[in-house]
Motif scaffolding. Sequence first.
Motif, PDB file in Angstrom:
ATOM      1  N   ASP A   1       6.007  -9.170  -7.628  1.00  0.00           N
ATOM      2  CA  ASP A   1       5.183  -8.895  -8.648  1.00  0.00           C
ATOM      3  C   ASP A   1       3.821  -8.792  -8.687  1.00  0.00           C
ATOM      4  O   ASP A   1       3.204  -8.225  -9.500  1.00  0.00           O
ATOM      5  CB  ASP A   1       5.651 -10.296  -9.826  1.00  0.00           C
ATOM      6  N   PHE A   2       3.425  -9.644  -7.900  1.00  0.00           N
ATOM      7  CA  PHE A   2       1.803  -9.425  -7.582  1.00  0.00           C
ATOM      8  C   PHE A   2       1.489  -7.992  -6.996  1.00  0.00           C
ATOM      9  O   PHE A   2       0.650  -7.439  -7.392  1.00  0.00           O
ATOM     10  CB  PHE A   2       1.481 -10.535  -6.586  1.00  0.00           C
ATOM     11  N   ALA A   3       2.212  -7.425  -6.079  1.00  0.00           N
ATOM     12  CA  ALA A   3       1.880  -6.262  -5.478  1.00  0.00           C
ATOM     13  C   ALA A   3       1.773  -5.039  -6.571  1.00  0.00           C
ATOM     14  O   ALA A   3       1.122  -4.247  -6.714  1.00  0.00           O
ATOM     15  CB  ALA A   3       2.799  -5.920  -4.376  1.00  0.00           C
ATOM     16  N   THR A   4       2.836  -5.271  -7.312  1.00  0.00           N
ATOM     17  CA  THR A   4       3.199  -4.141  -8.528  1.00  0.00           C
ATOM     18  C   THR A   4       1.937  -4.236  -9.523  1.00  0.00           C
ATOM     19  O   THR A   4       1.542  -3.176  -9.858  1.00  0.00           O
ATOM     20  CB  THR A   4       4.482  -4.403  -9.291  1.00  0.00           C
ATOM     21  N   ALA A   5       1.779  -5.519  -9.865  1.00  0.00           N
ATOM     22  CA  ALA A   5       0.532  -5.706 -10.854  1.00  0.00           C
ATOM     23  C   ALA A   5      -0.717  -5.132 -10.222  1.00  0.00           C
ATOM     24  O   ALA A   5      -1.454  -4.714 -11.280  1.00  0.00           O
ATOM     25  CB  ALA A   5       0.541  -6.908 -11.695  1.00  0.00           C
ATOM     26  N   VAL A   6      -1.036  -5.612  -9.063  1.00  0.00           N
ATOM     27  CA  VAL A   6      -2.562  -5.514  -8.599  1.00  0.00           C
ATOM     28  C   VAL A   6      -2.711  -4.431  -7.931  1.00  0.00           C
ATOM     29  O   VAL A   6      -3.975  -3.723  -7.868  1.00  0.00           O
ATOM     30  CB  VAL A   6      -2.426  -6.659  -7.522  1.00  0.00           C
ATOM     31  N   ALA A   7      -1.873  -3.677  -7.419  1.00  0.00           N
ATOM     32  CA  ALA A   7      -2.039  -2.272  -6.730  1.00  0.00           C
ATOM     33  C   ALA A   7      -2.589  -1.293  -7.499  1.00  0.00           C
ATOM     34  O   ALA A   7      -3.650  -0.592  -7.128  1.00  0.00           O
ATOM     35  CB  ALA A   7      -0.676  -1.871  -5.968  1.00  0.00           C
ATOM     36  N   PRO A   8      -2.116  -1.339  -8.566  1.00  0.00           N
ATOM     37  CA  PRO A   8      -2.910  -0.042  -9.598  1.00  0.00           C
ATOM     38  C   PRO A   8      -4.443  -0.444  -9.927  1.00  0.00           C
ATOM     39  O   PRO A   8      -5.169   0.393  -9.903  1.00  0.00           O
ATOM     40  CB  PRO A   8      -2.139  -0.113 -10.846  1.00  0.00           C
ATOM     41  N   LEU A   9      -4.611  -1.823  -9.850  1.00  0.00           N
ATOM     42  CA  LEU A   9      -5.969  -2.180 -10.279  1.00  0.00           C
ATOM     43  C   LEU A   9      -7.022  -1.914  -9.159  1.00  0.00           C
ATOM     44  O   LEU A   9      -7.911  -1.364  -9.204  1.00  0.00           O
ATOM     45  CB  LEU A   9      -5.789  -3.861 -10.468  1.00  0.00           C
ATOM     46  N   ILE A  10      -6.552  -2.153  -7.809  1.00  0.00           N
ATOM     47  CA  ILE A  10      -7.336  -1.708  -6.800  1.00  0.00           C
ATOM     48  C   ILE A  10      -7.373  -0.146  -6.610  1.00  0.00           C
ATOM     49  O   ILE A  10      -8.673   0.149  -6.342  1.00  0.00           O
ATOM     50  CB  ILE A  10      -6.794  -2.197  -5.512  1.00  0.00           C
ATOM     51  N   ALA A  11      -6.594   0.587  -6.922  1.00  0.00           N
ATOM     52  CA  ALA A  11      -6.439   1.884  -6.871  1.00  0.00           C
ATOM     53  C   ALA A  11      -7.561   2.463  -8.049  1.00  0.00           C
ATOM     54  O   ALA A  11      -8.406   3.445  -7.768  1.00  0.00           O
ATOM     55  CB  ALA A  11      -5.117   2.461  -7.203  1.00  0.00           C
ATOM     56  N   ASP A  12      -7.713   1.888  -8.870  1.00  0.00           N
ATOM     57  CA  ASP A  12      -8.632   2.412 -10.007  1.00  0.00           C
ATOM     58  C   ASP A  12     -10.136   1.796 -10.012  1.00  0.00           C
ATOM     59  O   ASP A  12     -10.993   2.471 -10.472  1.00  0.00           O
ATOM     60  CB  ASP A  12      -7.974   2.006 -11.454  1.00  0.00           C
ATOM     61  N   TYR A  13      -9.902   0.719  -9.303  1.00  0.00           N
ATOM     62  CA  TYR A  13     -11.683   0.080  -9.334  1.00  0.00           C
ATOM     63  C   TYR A  13     -11.917  -0.202  -7.522  1.00  0.00           C
ATOM     64  O   TYR A  13     -11.931  -1.247  -7.116  1.00  0.00           O
ATOM     65  CB  TYR A  13     -11.725  -1.297  -9.979  1.00  0.00           C
TER      66      TYR A  13
ATOM     67  N   PRO B   1      -1.009  -4.188   2.810  1.00  0.00           N
ATOM     68  CA  PRO B   1      -0.763  -2.732   2.830  1.00  0.00           C
ATOM     69  C   PRO B   1       0.243  -2.597   1.233  1.00  0.00           C
ATOM     70  O   PRO B   1      -0.002  -1.511   0.688  1.00  0.00           O
ATOM     71  CB  PRO B   1       0.212  -2.202   3.819  1.00  0.00           C
ATOM     72  N   SER B   2       0.685  -3.535   0.640  1.00  0.00           N
ATOM     73  CA  SER B   2       1.436  -3.503  -0.591  1.00  0.00           C
ATOM     74  C   SER B   2       0.402  -3.148  -1.891  1.00  0.00           C
ATOM     75  O   SER B   2       0.832  -2.805  -2.832  1.00  0.00           O
ATOM     76  CB  SER B   2       2.415  -4.762  -0.676  1.00  0.00           C
ATOM     77  N   ILE B   3      -0.718  -3.633  -1.485  1.00  0.00           N
ATOM     78  CA  ILE B   3      -1.937  -3.750  -2.647  1.00  0.00           C
ATOM     79  C   ILE B   3      -2.978  -2.510  -2.310  1.00  0.00           C
ATOM     80  O   ILE B   3      -3.644  -2.272  -3.350  1.00  0.00           O
ATOM     81  CB  ILE B   3      -2.306  -5.210  -3.107  1.00  0.00           C
TER      82      ILE B   3
END
Length: 297
Positions: free
Chosen positions: A228-240, A270-272
Amino acid sequence: MNFETQDRIISWVADPSKPRFVPPLGAVDAHCHVFGPMAQFPFSAKAKYLPGDAGPDMLFALRDRLGFTRNVIVQASCHGTDNAATLHAIAKSNGKARGVAVVEPSVTDAELERLHEGGIRGVRFNFLKRLVDDAPKDKFLEIARRIQQLGWHVVVYFEADILMELRPFLDAIPTLIVVDHMGRPNVAQGPDGDEMRAFRSLLDSRDDIWFKASCPDRLDAKGPPWDDFATAVAPLIADYPDRALWGTDWPHPNMQDATPDDGALVDMIPSIAPTLSLQRKLLVTNPMRLYWAKEAV
């Protein structure tokens, strides 16, 4: 707190696994702590918990085992505003550690200069009621104004349910801001949940607000591998990607009932941050810009 009668809390794995993921050369663990040793660096009389000793030798052994090069040591709440243990750890690092301090509103300019010479590069404001009794925003803002001349930043720790209440305070901080653990959003809501969208709104309000994409062990109730952490946080790192940091949070204050394996924490990077470019920004480029600016490339 009666330190003589309370049991010491152990919140870390004594023999963490060796991660399969190999961090990029020069990687920085940008959020960790030291506890004591208590005989040399007593804990604050206001401390809400009494940890076992977890000093710099243990931290640097973990750093090497995990494949990291440097550490950013954040003053732990159990030491209050006495930054001696943090400064001691930085001094023992041979230039491989920087720090974030907690200071009294009455701190002198001479003391701030001493902290800077000792490797401190930021000051932390903690709004978690279970850890601190008072968080005076007006005094915090005065501290933030005073550290500007040193080129420091402000680290803020809060929970998602008070983000809107904190917005005027955060808007008034004149320095770069780093938000610990993304303000502890409910990652079970996913990347488009209300709390993550509120945090994105904060990031969009200023281009000098950074965040630590850290603590899946605190934020993901389902436990390892913290999907759940990886799913929520990966897009945040990708966008910022230029404003994200990462850290172990070792020795994991108050996590004695759900102590994470630090090797497993590293293995989920690597998941995030799935690409080499994102991994290098998260672990090397961004923390070097913030804490070792003269050495950053």
